[in-house]
Design a protein around this motif. Structure first.
Motif, PDB file in Angstrom:
ATOM      1  N   ALA A  30     -63.561 -23.786  38.288  1.00  0.00           N
ATOM      2  CA  ALA A  30     -63.076 -25.140  38.051  1.00  0.00           C
ATOM      3  C   ALA A  30     -62.364 -25.236  36.704  1.00  0.00           C
ATOM      4  O   ALA A  30     -61.289 -25.833  36.593  1.00  0.00           O
ATOM      5  N   THR A  31     -62.925 -24.612  35.670  1.00  0.00           N
ATOM      6  CA  THR A  31     -62.312 -24.681  34.343  1.00  0.00           C
ATOM      7  C   THR A  31     -60.977 -23.945  34.317  1.00  0.00           C
ATOM      8  O   THR A  31     -60.001 -24.419  33.732  1.00  0.00           O
ATOM      9  N   GLY A  32     -60.969 -22.777  34.989  1.00  0.00           N
ATOM     10  CA  GLY A  32     -59.752 -21.975  34.987  1.00  0.00           C
ATOM     11  C   GLY A  32     -58.569 -22.698  35.598  1.00  0.00           C
ATOM     12  O   GLY A  32     -57.420 -22.404  35.273  1.00  0.00           O
ATOM     13  N   THR A  33     -58.842 -23.661  36.500  1.00  0.00           N
ATOM     14  CA  THR A  33     -57.753 -24.369  37.156  1.00  0.00           C
ATOM     15  C   THR A  33     -56.848 -25.075  36.147  1.00  0.00           C
ATOM     16  O   THR A  33     -55.628 -25.071  36.296  1.00  0.00           O
ATOM     17  N   LEU A 158     -73.006 -24.882  33.744  1.00  0.00           N
ATOM     18  CA  LEU A 158     -72.971 -26.249  34.260  1.00  0.00           C
ATOM     19  C   LEU A 158     -72.528 -27.235  33.176  1.00  0.00           C
ATOM     20  O   LEU A 158     -71.831 -28.212  33.471  1.00  0.00           O
ATOM     21  N   LEU A 159     -72.885 -26.962  31.934  1.00  0.00           N
ATOM     22  CA  LEU A 159     -72.457 -27.824  30.828  1.00  0.00           C
ATOM     23  C   LEU A 159     -70.929 -27.788  30.693  1.00  0.00           C
ATOM     24  O   LEU A 159     -70.268 -28.829  30.562  1.00  0.00           O
ATOM     25  N   VAL A 160     -70.380 -26.572  30.759  1.00  0.00           N
ATOM     26  CA  VAL A 160     -68.924 -26.440  30.678  1.00  0.00           C
ATOM     27  C   VAL A 160     -68.276 -27.170  31.844  1.00  0.00           C
ATOM     28  O   VAL A 160     -67.283 -27.899  31.683  1.00  0.00           O
ATOM     29  N   LEU A 161     -68.867 -26.989  33.030  1.00  0.00           N
ATOM     30  CA  LEU A 161     -68.315 -27.636  34.221  1.00  0.00           C
ATOM     31  C   LEU A 161     -68.293 -29.153  34.045  1.00  0.00           C
ATOM     32  O   LEU A 161     -67.285 -29.816  34.327  1.00  0.00           O
ATOM     33  N   ALA A 164     -65.583 -30.151  31.642  1.00  0.00           N
ATOM     34  CA  ALA A 164     -64.256 -30.023  32.234  1.00  0.00           C
ATOM     35  C   ALA A 164     -63.991 -31.190  33.178  1.00  0.00           C
ATOM     36  O   ALA A 164     -62.902 -31.770  33.194  1.00  0.00           O
ATOM     37  N   LEU A 165     -64.983 -31.564  33.978  1.00  0.00           N
ATOM     38  CA  LEU A 165     -64.781 -32.657  34.932  1.00  0.00           C
ATOM     39  C   LEU A 165     -64.612 -33.986  34.195  1.00  0.00           C
ATOM     40  O   LEU A 165     -63.819 -34.834  34.605  1.00  0.00           O
ATOM     41  N   ALA A 166     -65.340 -34.154  33.085  1.00  0.00           N
ATOM     42  CA  ALA A 166     -65.217 -35.401  32.332  1.00  0.00           C
ATOM     43  C   ALA A 166     -63.823 -35.537  31.741  1.00  0.00           C
ATOM     44  O   ALA A 166     -63.279 -36.639  31.657  1.00  0.00           O
ATOM     45  N   ASP A 192     -54.877 -29.064  24.711  1.00  0.00           N
ATOM     46  CA  ASP A 192     -54.788 -27.614  24.889  1.00  0.00           C
ATOM     47  C   ASP A 192     -55.973 -26.927  24.219  1.00  0.00           C
ATOM     48  O   ASP A 192     -56.570 -25.996  24.759  1.00  0.00           O
ATOM     49  N   LEU A 193     -56.298 -27.422  23.048  1.00  0.00           N
ATOM     50  CA  LEU A 193     -57.427 -26.853  22.326  1.00  0.00           C
ATOM     51  C   LEU A 193     -58.730 -27.098  23.095  1.00  0.00           C
ATOM     52  O   LEU A 193     -59.619 -26.242  23.133  1.00  0.00           O
ATOM     53  N   ALA A 194     -58.815 -28.275  23.741  1.00  0.00           N
ATOM     54  CA  ALA A 194     -60.017 -28.585  24.525  1.00  0.00           C
ATOM     55  C   ALA A 194     -60.157 -27.620  25.702  1.00  0.00           C
ATOM     56  O   ALA A 194     -61.235 -27.071  25.951  1.00  0.00           O
TER      57      ALA A 194
END
Lengths: 400, 301
Positions: A30-33, A158-161, A164-166, A192-194
């Motif tokens: 999901a993050t890589g998208t 899951l925290l990263v996920l 990313a969704l937020a 971009d940094l985020a």
């Protein structure tokens, strides 16, 4: 055996690894998208290679302080710090010098990795008993995964996920239209940094399972796979998470079934298999579907040209056209049109004549852009517009 | 500079310099054409090529391995192009998909095959073993004139020197068309220069340099030398010929300084063991790049 592994029936460690890998794959996909849609996939490669010096330094620091150098949380913190420095270096080189981003990526990747190797050789010469096999972080190693490690990996993923969704709305806006995003008050550089911070977090979380050389695959491949299946950004994010999670789960399960099947590479290869299948079979953007579409379009063009020829009593010589006319029951084997052939040919000719009339009409001619030789005019115009065209055809001299 | 230096350090130093320069030369053009990461991709994909070559021949021999690596590089380039065209995926992503997957396949093959009896592992592929390429037959500087001792030179040295020669000659021969196609592809095409062939030729040259260097010194030097010296040189000058000279100088300096620091640095600091020469050479090239990025005369334009 594989079925048992997929059902989590072959032991405690295998279950831990499988669930941890699935969580990691889900988050990474999901993050890589966001990275993929921004067309900056390879920045992740620089970030992941830049973790190595921090990993080695954290180990040395922890040993120097008298602790256990192999503490996963400590190693993660160290690698996050050096990945962050690597990321800032890429950003600085790209913005402040004439070097393009790809050169900055390559420079940071190789130099940080090289320096990391230097530090690794230093670690190897430290008190031999404490050799932690830091090399296992190059390609990942799940052999001795602890329960606390698995929890750390799953929770981190899951925290990263969740982050990313937020952030998905501004992130997607920046990915698709940076100019518009700027007018909406979004700071592109900060976004971009985020993204990169999330990528860095995934890299650090994935070090243990997949290793720093291959973690970039978990960020890129699921996103590229998901893109074949949907044109809508939010669905691509979801699908990429799904594909990533599946690759992690299935890959880890396969690797648990036999020795000599390293987890990280198997997960990557599973992801690649899904990618290849999607490239070939996905509806819409897949190769097979594109080929079928091309074939059907080609047949339509041939059929249309054949019908126009029949309507004007011209013989048809082209082999594919003849075959299509015959198979559709429009023409007999000796080249004489059937009665249905006559009526469809007349309809085709009428359609063609109307298109020609449309082109010379003052207020309808802009619609002629819709004429691709196949679209029926009935689908473009309203009945009264067609009636008007027919009146023009009837009054104009020299037309049928 | 005694006899010990000739035995232990001369050959690795020369191999390091040849490898660094052979990679830096094509790196200049790759950098200007925004293809800098090709070196990164090539150095990852050669792993499966080398493992397959080992599985086919059953031994560690230089030529089959270089052939296998070259084939793998070619396969990778073809696959990247195929995915890019068929899947309409951007170039960076296509590259990322292929090189990680091929590298993963290489690691898997390595794990599956019985390589315990031979020196073939991922670590070796990544950072080589420059330090071990010592010249056992030498006794001192006089050995440079002794044909018997010269015959005992590590075979990597003549191979790397030959590669450097081939790369230099190729760039010299195609200098004008290469320069034109790099800076103004459209104009080059109107002059009838086969731009596509030239582009493929450059990638193949880079692959040859990468594969030869990879065999001797590991992939980390390959990636660093493809990018860092040319990138630093790019910020020193606006003229291509001057840029090439600068990049050769930077590559040579990195190789010498890196090797010396790796071998003697820890001793000066009171340590006892040398650190990885390949890693140190990459580090030095990065320090040079960082220095030039701060004070280079053409760092912005």
């Amino acid at each position: 055996m594989l079925l048992d592994a997929l059902l989590l029936q072959i032991g405690y460690n295998a279950t831990l690894v499988t669930l941890g890998s699935a969580a990691l794959g889900l988050a990474a996909g999901a993050t890589g998208t966001f990275l993929f849609l921004r067309k900056r996939s390879l920045v992740a490669d620089a970030v992941s290679h830049a973790t190595l010096p921090g990993l080695a330094l954290a180990f040395m620091l922890m040993v120097a302080l008298g602790g256990d150098g192999r503490n996963l949380a400590g190693l993660m913190a160290g690698s996050a710090l050096s990945a962050w420095i690597g990321l800032l270096s890429v950003s600085w080189l790209t913005r402040r010098t004439r070097l393009a981003e790809d050169a900055a990526i390559g420079a940071v990747l190789s130099v940080f990795f090289g320096f990391g190797i230097v530090l690794l050789t230093v670690v190897q010469t430290l008190s031999a008993g404490r050799q932690a096999g830091l090399e296992s972080f190059l390609l990942g190693s799940t052999a001795g995964m602890l329960f606390s490690d698995a929890i750390l990996i799953a929770a981190g993923g899951l925290l990263v996920l969740a982050s990313a969704l937020a952030l998905r709305r501004p992130l997607l806006m920046v990915a698709f239209d940076p100019g518009f995003a700027e007018t909406q008050g979004i700071d592109i550089h900060r976004m971009d940094l985020a993204i990169m911070t999330l990528v860095m977090a995934i890299t650090v979380v994935g070090l243990k399972v997949v290793g720093l050389i291959l973690i970039v695959a978990l960020l890129i491949i699921p996103a590229a796979t998901a893109r074949f299946w949907s044109n809508r950004a939010d669905r691509v994010v979801l699908l990429a998470g799904l594909f990533g999670g599946l690759s992690g789960y299935i890959g880890a399960a396969i690797s648990a079934t036999a020795p000599g099947l390293p987890t990280g590479p198997i997960i990557v290869l599973t992801g690649f298999a899904v990618f290849t299948a999607s490239l070939l079979l996905a509806p819409g953007r897949g190769v097979l579907s594109a080929a079928l579409r091309h074939r059907s379009h080609q047949r339509q063009v041939h059929l249309r040209q054949g019908l126009l020829a029949l309507a004007q009593d011209q013989p048809v010589y082209e082999a594919l056209t003849r075959r299509l006319l015959r198979r559709n029951g429009l023409q007999r084997a000796d080249g004489v049109p059937t009665s249905e052939g006559h009526s469809r040919a007349a309809a085709a000719l009428r359609d063609e004549t109307r298109w020609q009339a449309l082109r010379s009409s003052a207020h309808l001619s802009e619609l002629s852009a819709r004429d691709d030789g196949l679209t029926l005019i009935l689908d473009v115009l309203t009945p009264d517009q067609i009636a008007e065209l027919d009146r023009r055809i009837a009054t104009a001299p020299g037309t049928a | 500079m005694g006899d010990e230096f000739v035995i232990l350090s001369l050959a690795p130093l020369l191999i390091g310099i040849c490898a660094a320069v052979a990679c830096a030369l094509p790196g200049n053009f790759l950098l200007l054409r925004r293809q800098a990461l090709i070196g990164d991709a090539i150095s990852h994909v050669v792993l499966p090529g080398i493992v397959v070559a080992f599985l086919v021949t059953g031994r560690i021999a230089a030529w089959p391995m270089m052939l296998g690596a070259a084939c793998a590089a070619l396969v990778a380039v073809l696959l990247i192009e195929t995915i890019r065209r068929l899947g309409r995926v951007d170039a960076g992503t296509a590259m990322g998909v292929i090189f990680t997957s091929m590298f993963a396949a290489g690691v898997l093959l390595l794990e599956q095959s019985d390589t315990s009896s031979v020196h073939l592992d991922v670590e070796h592929a990544l950072y080589g073993n420059l330090e071990s390429l010592i010249w056992l037959d030498a006794t001192g500087w006089s050995s440079l004139l002794d044909p018997r001792a010269l015959a005992g030179l590590p075979p990597e040295l003549p191979r790397m020197a030959l590669t450097l020669l081939a790369v230099s000659v190729a760039i010299r021969i195609f200098w004008r068309p290469l320069k034109l196609a790099t800076f103004d592809e459209g104009f080059a095409r109107t002059l009838g220069i086969p731009v596509q062939v030239l582009s493929l030729g450059l990638v193949v040259t880079a692959a040859i340099a990468a594969v030869a260097a990879f065999d001797a010194v590991g992939s980390i030097i390959v990636i660093a030398m493809f990018i860092c010296p040319p990138a630093a040189a790019r910020m020193m000058t606006n003229r291509l010929s001057a840029q090439i000279c600068w990049s050769v100088a930077f590559a040579t300096l990195s190789a010498i300084l890196g090797y010396v620091l790796a071998g003697y640095g820890p001793l000066w600091l009171g340590g006892t063991d040398a650190v990885s020469a390949a890693g140190m050479i990459a580090t030095v090239s990065g320090l040079i790049l960082a220095g030039v990025a701060v004070i280079g005369p053409h760092r912005t334009a």
